[in-house]
Motif scaffolding. Structure first.
Motif, PDB file in Angstrom:
ATOM      1  N   THR A   1      43.368  46.135  42.218  1.00 46.53           N
ATOM      2  CA  THR A   1      44.562  45.696  42.919  1.00 46.53           C
ATOM      3  C   THR A   1      45.046  44.360  42.372  1.00 46.53           C
ATOM      4  N   HIS A   2      46.320  44.107  42.545  1.00 44.89           N
ATOM      5  CA  HIS A   2      46.831  42.780  42.203  1.00 44.89           C
ATOM      6  C   HIS A   2      47.159  42.020  43.478  1.00 44.89           C
ATOM      7  N   ASP A   3      46.913  42.689  44.616  1.00 41.03           N
ATOM      8  CA  ASP A   3      47.266  42.119  45.910  1.00 41.03           C
ATOM      9  C   ASP A   3      46.025  41.447  46.486  1.00 41.03           C
ATOM     10  N   GLN A   4      46.000  40.106  46.494  1.00 44.10           N
ATOM     11  CA  GLN A   4      44.785  39.402  46.896  1.00 44.10           C
ATOM     12  C   GLN A   4      44.449  39.634  48.355  1.00 44.10           C
ATOM     13  N   GLU A   5      45.476  39.773  49.191  1.00 45.04           N
ATOM     14  CA  GLU A   5      45.211  40.014  50.608  1.00 45.04           C
ATOM     15  C   GLU A   5      44.467  41.321  50.803  1.00 45.04           C
ATOM     16  N   GLU A   6      44.923  42.336  50.042  1.00 44.12           N
ATOM     17  CA  GLU A   6      44.307  43.652  50.121  1.00 44.12           C
ATOM     18  C   GLU A   6      42.840  43.566  49.690  1.00 44.12           C
ATOM     19  N   ALA A   7      42.592  42.889  48.577  1.00 45.14           N
ATOM     20  CA  ALA A   7      41.223  42.754  48.080  1.00 45.14           C
ATOM     21  C   ALA A   7      40.356  42.037  49.107  1.00 45.14           C
ATOM     22  N   MET A   8      40.886  40.973  49.696  1.00 48.58           N
ATOM     23  CA  MET A   8      40.123  40.205  50.677  1.00 48.58           C
ATOM     24  C   MET A   8      39.805  41.053  51.900  1.00 48.58           C
ATOM     25  N   THR A   9      40.766  41.876  52.320  1.00 52.19           N
ATOM     26  CA  THR A   9      40.579  42.666  53.535  1.00 52.19           C
ATOM     27  C   THR A   9      39.504  43.723  53.359  1.00 52.19           C
ATOM     28  N   VAL A  10      39.606  44.495  52.268  1.00 50.23           N
ATOM     29  CA  VAL A  10      38.770  45.693  52.189  1.00 50.23           C
ATOM     30  C   VAL A  10      37.423  45.462  51.518  1.00 50.23           C
ATOM     31  N   ALA A  11      37.327  44.474  50.635  1.00 51.97           N
ATOM     32  CA  ALA A  11      36.185  44.466  49.726  1.00 51.97           C
ATOM     33  C   ALA A  11      34.959  43.762  50.286  1.00 51.97           C
ATOM     34  N   SER A  12      33.784  44.257  49.848  1.00 54.98           N
ATOM     35  CA  SER A  12      32.555  43.526  50.126  1.00 54.98           C
ATOM     36  C   SER A  12      32.396  42.403  49.098  1.00 54.98           C
ATOM     37  N   ARG A  13      32.796  42.682  47.866  1.00 59.78           N
ATOM     38  CA  ARG A  13      32.839  41.629  46.855  1.00 59.78           C
ATOM     39  C   ARG A  13      34.124  41.773  46.045  1.00 59.78           C
ATOM     40  N   VAL A  14      34.591  40.641  45.566  1.00 58.33           N
ATOM     41  CA  VAL A  14      35.823  40.617  44.784  1.00 58.33           C
ATOM     42  C   VAL A  14      35.502  40.026  43.416  1.00 58.33           C
ATOM     43  N   ALA A  15      36.004  40.681  42.366  1.00 56.89           N
ATOM     44  CA  ALA A  15      35.895  40.103  41.030  1.00 56.89           C
ATOM     45  C   ALA A  15      37.287  39.655  40.614  1.00 56.89           C
ATOM     46  N   VAL A  16      37.447  38.373  40.375  1.00 55.22           N
ATOM     47  CA  VAL A  16      38.740  37.875  39.914  1.00 55.22           C
ATOM     48  C   VAL A  16      38.715  37.882  38.395  1.00 55.22           C
ATOM     49  N   MET A  17      39.705  38.562  37.803  1.00 60.70           N
ATOM     50  CA  MET A  17      39.731  38.711  36.349  1.00 60.70           C
ATOM     51  C   MET A  17      40.908  37.971  35.742  1.00 60.70           C
ATOM     52  N   ASP A  18      40.700  37.525  34.507  1.00 66.78           N
ATOM     53  CA  ASP A  18      41.795  36.913  33.757  1.00 66.78           C
ATOM     54  C   ASP A  18      41.545  37.137  32.276  1.00 66.78           C
ATOM     55  N   GLU A  19      42.503  37.697  31.591  1.00 66.73           N
ATOM     56  CA  GLU A  19      42.446  37.929  30.150  1.00 66.73           C
ATOM     57  C   GLU A  19      41.138  38.563  29.704  1.00 66.73           C
ATOM     58  N   GLY A  20      40.768  39.637  30.403  1.00 66.19           N
ATOM     59  CA  GLY A  20      39.609  40.421  29.965  1.00 66.19           C
ATOM     60  C   GLY A  20      38.265  39.842  30.334  1.00 66.19           C
ATOM     61  N   ARG A  21      38.257  38.765  31.116  1.00 68.48           N
ATOM     62  CA  ARG A  21      36.972  38.174  31.522  1.00 68.48           C
ATOM     63  C   ARG A  21      36.904  38.088  33.029  1.00 68.48           C
ATOM     64  N   LEU A  22      35.659  38.068  33.535  1.00 67.51           N
ATOM     65  CA  LEU A  22      35.472  37.841  34.961  1.00 67.51           C
ATOM     66  C   LEU A  22      35.455  36.346  35.188  1.00 67.51           C
ATOM     67  N   VAL A  23      36.310  35.871  36.063  1.00 68.00           N
ATOM     68  CA  VAL A  23      36.327  34.441  36.343  1.00 68.00           C
ATOM     69  C   VAL A  23      35.337  34.124  37.455  1.00 68.00           C
ATOM     70  N   GLN A  24      35.336  34.963  38.480  1.00 73.23           N
ATOM     71  CA  GLN A  24      34.393  34.777  39.571  1.00 73.23           C
ATOM     72  C   GLN A  24      34.142  36.105  40.265  1.00 73.23           C
ATOM     73  N   VAL A  25      32.883  36.356  40.594  1.00 69.65           N
ATOM     74  CA  VAL A  25      32.527  37.545  41.367  1.00 69.65           C
ATOM     75  C   VAL A  25      31.804  37.060  42.613  1.00 69.65           C
ATOM     76  N   ALA A  26      32.374  37.266  43.775  1.00 68.70           N
ATOM     77  CA  ALA A  26      31.770  36.769  45.010  1.00 68.70           C
ATOM     78  C   ALA A  26      32.366  37.481  46.215  1.00 68.70           C
ATOM     79  N   THR A  27      31.815  37.202  47.377  1.00 69.19           N
ATOM     80  CA  THR A  27      32.372  37.780  48.598  1.00 69.19           C
ATOM     81  C   THR A  27      33.740  37.155  48.842  1.00 69.19           C
ATOM     82  N   PRO A  28      34.588  37.827  49.611  1.00 65.11           N
ATOM     83  CA  PRO A  28      35.921  37.276  49.874  1.00 65.11           C
ATOM     84  C   PRO A  28      35.851  35.852  50.424  1.00 65.11           C
TER      85      PRO A  28
END
Lengths: 296, 374
Positions: free
Chosen positions: B205-232
């Motif tokens: 998803t590109h919708d951060q609210e959606e990711a925060m609502t549904v996910a147990s963990r969120v991976a934030v990506m930028d230019e092919g890399r994981l910037v951070q993987v953590a709980t919302p």
């Protein structure tokens, strides 16, 4: 009133250019052969007025239609035309589908060019193109020279003046009519449907059968009718490429009109041909209608 | 409360369901995924979040088998997926466009995958009925996709991809085509279905609210890399970079020079302005250039100067964004920087005491913000 005028235009067009000629042909088919100009009797006597029309109608009969059933040539020609049209349609589908499929899968920037290449032959006269095939298929024609150069054949070809030449001519001529509707159907298709089918366990092949073919069905049906309908009455291709044993109703019709000068029998042949064609045309219209409803 | 928190990623004994190991994917000269490693655990609802072109869709398509990694391996339950064709994977995908077969009814769409396994008819029918119940589509079983609404189509796509009980379900922007209200409802429905079926979900998803609502963990990506993987909550409260802090929600970034003082850090950020104090999450060198990130809702705004506050900034209200439940105040402080402060509208609008061009005081606690490098 304006709306009425607008609707009237196409109806007048149909009346003048379809219904009136049809009624004239129908009338001739019910007349008798005569050594006169025009070569049939009776003709309408306008000076006699109402009585003239009555006289005319009383002299019309179904003699020519009865004659058509008595001479085996005619129903054999109809059957043979149907058979040739059917086989040609299947052949055109087999050749046209892969071409349409390839075009629809080509890179988007190539598609207009490919489409152009399909339409391009129409820029040359149909007759010239069929004559060109005579040159290619002749016993020592271009194809023979090419094949003998490759060492594949060593005696002159026997293709021209056979049904094979007729099939080649028909497939070549009507191919664009098959490709274009199929291409239109395939091009609209969303690629993710195929991915979804594969994701759900289909192989490439079964995805093609279960998704691509059903979704291009309307294009296939349209293409088949567009080839089948004109092929039944086809006259030029069988006369130029076919042999004496190529029996097609279009050729029979031509001979009745111009060789025998028997306009009434020729008209009867034409009317029957028209009745035979009405069935596939109605089916075709229904297919188009259903497709529009499905899309709407 | 003795409820066990669901956090398999913190448990070293847990085996991940999916493992990305140094995966790189190149399209020509363009690197879509750059040497990426990631573990996703069973029963997780994992969100890949990022702007378009960050590689999240490529990650998903590699899991589904539509793309193969240029280098590195992807494992599913320990087995290398390698070149395994999409139709041979225990992975199903829900497409962004839904990709419902237009010539098949809702029932046949859901049964499509089951029929490919050549199960017997009764078993297929039973499973389809179960899916129709789960997604509340019973009434529409005989309809064609073009005869139902967008929300119903979305549920058909979900039912179809769940029908084969995949080990892993991929959802590509599943709610993107729905309007806001329906999207919010459907988010909870998705979570509910995920819990009921116990399937591992990976959502793009590109919708951060959606990711925060549904996910147990969120991976934030930028230019092919994981910037951070953590709980919302961690992503929001403890972003590890300015990029994450800025991408998720609203944030004020104040840059300055750090001076550590015990477990606190003093940040000198503008000449003539009082320094601000933050709490260091990791050691900070003296004189290091640092960014202090603080969420607007953690900044308190008042007209009277509060006493005994170390972090105190004076400014002028430039703009007020009234959002109904909350208001965001844009306050210009001494050096011209705009600091956003949020307050809940507990009183009616007419009773609001702060208005445009008012002189106001902004305060926040020393632990409210995070210190980020750079």
């Amino acid at each position: 009133m304006r709306r009425f005028t607008l609707i009237a235009v196409p109806y007048l067009w149909l009346l003048a250019l379809f219904l009136v000629p049809f009624l004239i042909v129908l009338k001739i088919s019910l007349s008798d052969y005569a050594l006169s100009i025009p070569p049939y009797a009776p003709t309408l006597d306008f000076s006699a007025g109402w009585q003239g029309i009555k006289d005319l109608l009383s002299k019309l009969d179904f003699e020519n239609y009865v004659f058509l059933t008595e001479d085996a040539l005619y129903w054999k020609a109809y059957l043979s035309s149907l058979k040739i049209a059917l086989i040609s349609t299947v052949l055109t589908l087999l050749v046209g589908y892969p071409i349409a499929y390839g075009m629809a899968r080509a890179a988007p920037e190539w598609r207009p060019t490919l489409l152009m290449l399909v339409i391009l032959p129409f820029w040359t006269s149909f007759l010239i193109r069929v004559y060109a095939w005579m040159g290619i298929l002749a016993s020592e024609g271009v194809l023979y020279q090419f094949l003998s150069f490759l060492g594949i054949v060593d005696e002159p070809l026997k293709i021209l003046s056979t049904n094979t030449a007729v099939y080649i001519g028909i497939v070549y001529t009507y191919l664009p009519f098959m490709i274009l509707p199929i291409y239109a159907a395939l091009e609209k298709m969303d690629d993710s449907l195929i991915e979804a089918a594969e994701d759900l366990g289909c192989s490439r092949m079964s995805a093609f059968w279960l998704i691509t073919i059903p979704l291009s069905k309307s294009g296939i049906i349209a293409g088949c009718f567009l080839v089948f309908i004109p092929t039944i009455g086809e006259f030029v291709i069988p006369s130029l490429l076919g042999g004496s044993d190529t029996l097609m109703i279009g050729k029979v019709l031509w001979e009745e009109f111009f060789s025998n000068r028997d306009w009434p029998v020729a008209s009867a042949v034409a009317i029957i041909l028209l009745l035979i064609l009405v069935i596939p045309i109605v089916l075709f219209q229904r297919n188009q209608q259903l497709q529009r409803e499905a899309e709407g | 409360m003795n409820q066990k928190v669901f956090a398999p990623w913190d448990d070293p004994n847990q085996k991940p369901l999916i493992q990305f190991q140094n995966v790189t994917k190149k399209f020509g000269t363009f690197t879509a995924i750059d040497d990426l490693s990631l573990d996703i655990y069973e029963r997780e609802f994992f969100a890949l979040l990022g702007p378009s072109g960050c590689g999240k869709t490529t990650m998903m398509r590699m899991l589904a088998g539509f793309e193969t990694p240029t280098s590195g391996t992807i494992r599913l339950s320990g087995q290398d997926l390698g070149q395994t064709a999409p139709n041979k994977r225990a992975v199903n995908m829900m497409f962004q466009s839904y990709a419902l077969f237009p010539h098949l009814s809702v029932w046949e769409n859901i049964a499509f995958g089951l029929k490919r396994e050549s199960k017997d008819k009764d078993a297929i029918a039973a499973r389809v009925e179960e899916m129709l119940r789960l997604t509340r589509l019973g009434k529409f079983a005989k309809r064609k996709p073009h005869q139902i609404s967008g929300g119903q189509r979305q549920r058909v796509a979900l039912a179809r991809s769940l029908a084969k009980s995949p080990k892993l379900l991929l959802l590509d922007e599943p709610l993107g085509a729905l309007d806001k209200k329906l999207r919010e409802e459907t988010q909870f429905e998705l979570m509910d279905i995920q819990e009921k079926t116990g399937t591992t979900f990976v959502i793009v998803t590109h919708d951060q609210e959606e990711a925060m609502t549904v996910a147990s963990r969120v991976a934030v990506m930028d230019e092919g890399r994981l910037v951070q993987v953590a709980t919302p909550a961690d992503i929001y409260e403890a972003p590890n970079s300015v990029y994450v802090a800025d991408f998720i929600g609203d944030v004020n970034i104040i840059e300055g020079n750090a001076t550590p003082d015990g477990d606190r850090v003093r940040i000198d950020w503008a000449e003539g302005q009082p320094a601000i104090w933050g709490t260091a999450q990791k050691p900070v060198a003296s004189g290091e250039r640092i960014s202090f990130a603080i969420r607007p809702e953690k900044v308190t705004i008042s007209k009277e100067k509060p006493e005994d506050r170390r972090n105190l900034l004076e400014g002028e209200v430039i703009d007020i964004a009234y959002l109904g439940n909350i208001s965001t105040f844009h306050v210009k402080v001494g050096n011209g920087q705009i600091i956003k402060a949020q307050s809940a509208n507990t009183r009616r609008l007419a009773n609001r005491d702060i208005t445009w061009e008012d002189r106001v005081w902004l305060t926040f606690t020393e632990t409210a913000g995070v210190l980020l490098e750079g």
